[in-house]
Design a protein around this motif. Structure first.
Motif, PDB file in Angstrom:
ATOM      1  N   GLU A  75       0.671  -1.237  -0.041  1.00 54.78           N
ATOM      2  CA  GLU A  75       0.157   0.081   0.035  1.00 54.78           C
ATOM      3  C   GLU A  75       0.855   1.342   0.102  1.00 54.78           C
ATOM      4  O   GLU A  75       0.894   2.012   0.864  1.00 54.78           O
ATOM      5  N   LEU A  76       1.692   1.505  -0.803  1.00 57.29           N
ATOM      6  CA  LEU A  76       2.465   2.412  -1.109  1.00 57.29           C
ATOM      7  C   LEU A  76       2.069   3.806  -1.621  1.00 57.29           C
ATOM      8  O   LEU A  76       1.286   3.772  -2.395  1.00 57.29           O
ATOM      9  N   LYS A  77       2.570   4.911  -0.868  1.00 55.35           N
ATOM     10  CA  LYS A  77       2.023   6.205  -1.435  1.00 55.35           C
ATOM     11  C   LYS A  77       3.205   6.966  -1.283  1.00 55.35           C
ATOM     12  O   LYS A  77       4.226   6.714  -0.842  1.00 55.35           O
ATOM     13  N   SER A  78       3.098   8.210  -2.120  1.00 56.20           N
ATOM     14  CA  SER A  78       4.481   8.985  -2.231  1.00 56.20           C
ATOM     15  C   SER A  78       4.543   9.712  -0.898  1.00 56.20           C
ATOM     16  O   SER A  78       3.519   9.874   0.095  1.00 56.20           O
ATOM     17  N   GLU A  79       5.792  10.113  -0.958  1.00 57.82           N
ATOM     18  CA  GLU A  79       6.358  10.748   0.265  1.00 57.82           C
ATOM     19  C   GLU A  79       6.588   9.742   1.592  1.00 57.82           C
ATOM     20  O   GLU A  79       7.041  10.248   2.728  1.00 57.82           O
ATOM     21  N   GLN A  80       6.059   8.459   1.487  1.00 58.47           N
ATOM     22  CA  GLN A  80       6.617   7.726   2.670  1.00 58.47           C
ATOM     23  C   GLN A  80       8.013   7.190   2.718  1.00 58.47           C
ATOM     24  O   GLN A  80       8.751   7.284   1.693  1.00 58.47           O
ATOM     25  N   SER A  81       8.527   6.791   3.976  1.00 59.08           N
ATOM     26  CA  SER A  81       9.601   6.350   3.977  1.00 59.08           C
ATOM     27  C   SER A  81       9.538   4.748   3.941  1.00 59.08           C
ATOM     28  O   SER A  81       8.831   4.380   4.712  1.00 59.08           O
ATOM     29  N   THR A 121      18.682  -6.315  -1.063  1.00 54.54           N
ATOM     30  CA  THR A 121      18.549  -5.485  -2.073  1.00 54.54           C
ATOM     31  C   THR A 121      18.586  -6.349  -3.478  1.00 54.54           C
ATOM     32  O   THR A 121      17.897  -6.174  -4.476  1.00 54.54           O
ATOM     33  N   GLY A 122      19.382  -7.340  -3.389  1.00 49.07           N
ATOM     34  CA  GLY A 122      19.477  -8.080  -4.604  1.00 49.07           C
ATOM     35  C   GLY A 122      19.906  -7.534  -5.770  1.00 49.07           C
ATOM     36  O   GLY A 122      21.071  -6.918  -5.608  1.00 49.07           O
ATOM     37  N   SER A 123      19.072  -7.490  -6.690  1.00 50.10           N
ATOM     38  CA  SER A 123      19.249  -6.711  -7.887  1.00 50.10           C
ATOM     39  C   SER A 123      18.981  -5.157  -7.997  1.00 50.10           C
ATOM     40  O   SER A 123      19.525  -4.563  -8.714  1.00 50.10           O
ATOM     41  N   GLY A 124      18.414  -4.857  -7.084  1.00 49.32           N
ATOM     42  CA  GLY A 124      17.856  -3.523  -6.698  1.00 49.32           C
ATOM     43  C   GLY A 124      16.495  -3.347  -7.668  1.00 49.32           C
ATOM     44  O   GLY A 124      16.029  -2.313  -7.619  1.00 49.32           O
ATOM     45  N   TYR A 125      16.031  -4.508  -8.359  1.00 46.27           N
ATOM     46  CA  TYR A 125      14.833  -4.226  -9.057  1.00 46.27           C
ATOM     47  C   TYR A 125      13.503  -3.735  -8.110  1.00 46.27           C
ATOM     48  O   TYR A 125      12.858  -2.862  -8.297  1.00 46.27           O
ATOM     49  N   ASN A 126      13.342  -4.666  -7.082  1.00 46.84           N
ATOM     50  CA  ASN A 126      12.099  -4.251  -6.166  1.00 46.84           C
ATOM     51  C   ASN A 126      12.280  -2.823  -5.687  1.00 46.84           C
ATOM     52  O   ASN A 126      11.236  -2.026  -5.459  1.00 46.84           O
ATOM     53  N   ILE A 127      13.299  -2.348  -5.092  1.00 48.21           N
ATOM     54  CA  ILE A 127      13.567  -1.169  -4.570  1.00 48.21           C
ATOM     55  C   ILE A 127      13.187   0.041  -5.739  1.00 48.21           C
ATOM     56  O   ILE A 127      12.616   1.152  -5.471  1.00 48.21           O
ATOM     57  N   SER A 128      13.721  -0.137  -7.058  1.00 49.11           N
ATOM     58  CA  SER A 128      13.466   0.502  -7.847  1.00 49.11           C
ATOM     59  C   SER A 128      12.088   0.837  -8.163  1.00 49.11           C
ATOM     60  O   SER A 128      11.523   2.042  -8.500  1.00 49.11           O
ATOM     61  N   LEU A 129      11.206  -0.257  -7.992  1.00 48.60           N
ATOM     62  CA  LEU A 129       9.707  -0.238  -8.215  1.00 48.60           C
ATOM     63  C   LEU A 129       9.114   0.610  -7.185  1.00 48.60           C
ATOM     64  O   LEU A 129       8.389   1.417  -7.302  1.00 48.60           O
ATOM     65  N   ILE A 130       9.771   0.279  -5.794  1.00 49.01           N
ATOM     66  CA  ILE A 130       9.122   1.275  -4.735  1.00 49.01           C
ATOM     67  C   ILE A 130       9.436   2.663  -5.065  1.00 49.01           C
ATOM     68  O   ILE A 130       8.784   3.626  -4.741  1.00 49.01           O
ATOM     69  N   ALA A 131      10.451   3.018  -5.505  1.00 50.23           N
ATOM     70  CA  ALA A 131      11.164   4.451  -5.719  1.00 50.23           C
ATOM     71  C   ALA A 131      10.181   5.021  -6.787  1.00 50.23           C
ATOM     72  O   ALA A 131       9.861   6.384  -6.594  1.00 50.23           O
ATOM     73  N   GLU A 132      10.013   4.168  -7.726  1.00 53.76           N
ATOM     74  CA  GLU A 132       8.905   4.714  -9.048  1.00 53.76           C
ATOM     75  C   GLU A 132       7.510   5.362  -8.302  1.00 53.76           C
ATOM     76  O   GLU A 132       7.163   6.058  -8.781  1.00 53.76           O
ATOM     77  N   ILE A 133       7.193   4.443  -7.416  1.00 48.84           N
ATOM     78  CA  ILE A 133       5.875   4.435  -6.825  1.00 48.84           C
ATOM     79  C   ILE A 133       5.866   5.581  -5.821  1.00 48.84           C
ATOM     80  O   ILE A 133       5.071   6.471  -5.798  1.00 48.84           O
ATOM     81  N   VAL A 134       6.793   5.528  -4.884  1.00 48.96           N
ATOM     82  CA  VAL A 134       6.949   6.879  -3.762  1.00 48.96           C
ATOM     83  C   VAL A 134       7.523   7.920  -4.251  1.00 48.96           C
ATOM     84  O   VAL A 134       7.089   9.026  -3.765  1.00 48.96           O
ATOM     85  N   GLY A 135       8.368   7.987  -5.012  1.00 52.67           N
ATOM     86  CA  GLY A 135       8.983   9.306  -5.588  1.00 52.67           C
ATOM     87  C   GLY A 135      10.069   9.687  -4.749  1.00 52.67           C
ATOM     88  O   GLY A 135      10.357   8.833  -3.918  1.00 52.67           O
ATOM     89  N   ASN A 136      10.635  10.785  -5.003  1.00 53.95           N
ATOM     90  CA  ASN A 136      11.886  11.193  -4.368  1.00 53.95           C
ATOM     91  C   ASN A 136      11.569  11.987  -3.144  1.00 53.95           C
ATOM     92  O   ASN A 136      12.728  12.424  -2.718  1.00 53.95           O
TER      93      ASN A 136
END
Ligand code: SAH
Length: 210
Positions: free
Chosen positions: A63-69, A75-90
């Motif tokens: 249940e990701l939303k922008s601005e969450q921490s 980390t593995g490949s970094g794929y999942n965290i990139s998807l998270i970053a794409e959804i949550v933003g910077n």
């Protein structure tokens, strides 16, 4: 297809999965299989990048939303965290912890190539101690563990904010329950089981199977 199967149910997860190039995160020799719905080995490390349906299912349950921490353990490949970053933003803090030094290098390289290095912090440490290790007052809105734990490390419950969610595979070395823990008012935790999963074990000085 993941949408037809009702694994992807939100626009945000759909958009992120369409945008983040999985072929840039799989081990080079598996590039051609990047769009198969199966887990793929990360070189000879014994670790794997999860199958797309598992990644999508976990992203929906977070249940990701922008601005969450967000904190990811594994980390593995970094794929999942990139998807998270794409959804949550910077605008939120997005951190991922990896115990294997070689995989830290691999993930950093993948993140740089795809541009997610500007959103994501990668830390080389044992994530079962939390991040920073054993400091309960450092808290996150979302914590996801992408390796199997025999029991959920207690510190992660302390490092969860109110209204926060932890998602983690908990159980035996071969099969685990994907557990979703929500922290409600007065830090009350409620736990539900989403489904059965099979992740590679968390390597940890924390109590694991022997
Ligand atoms: N999320 C990853 C896949 C994770 S595979 C992806 O998107 O590609 C599980 C990962 O957890 C492996 O890379 C493994 O090295 C890492 N890991 C295992 N034990 C760990 C620990 N105690 N702390 C941090 N990472 C750990």
């Amino acid at each position: 297809m993941l949408k037809e199967q009702k694994i992807i149910t939100s626009n945000s997860v759909e958009r992120a999965m369409l945008k983040v190039p999985r072929e840039e995160f799989v081990w080079p020799e598996y590039k051609e299989r990047a769009y198969e719905d199966s887990p793929l080995p990360l070189g000879k490390t014994g670790q794997t990048i999860s199958a797309p349906h598992m990644v999508a299912l976990m992203l929906e349950e977070m249940e990701l939303k922008s601005e969450q921490s967000v904190l990811e353990i594994g980390t593995g490949s970094g794929y999942n965290i990139s998807l998270i970053a794409e959804i949550v933003g910077n605008s939120g803090r997005i951190v991922t912890v990896e115990v294997d030094k070689n995989l830290v290098g691999f993930a950093l390289n993948n993140l740089e190539r795809t541009g997610y290095d500007s959103y994501v912090e990668v830390v080389n440490a044992d994530g079962s101690m939390g991040l920073p290790p054993n400091i309960p007052r450092q808290t996150y809105d979302r914590i996801t563990v992408t390796a199997a734990c025999s029991v959920l490390p207690v510190i992660l419950k302390s490092q969860l904010k109110e209204d926060g969610i932890i998602l983690a595979p908990v159980g035996g070395p071969f099969a685990q329950r994907l557990v979703k823990i929500r922290k409600g008012e007065q830090s009350r935790l409620t736990e539900t089981t989403i489904t059965w999963v099979s992740f590679v074990p968390l390597r940890s000085s924390y109590r694991q199977w022997n």
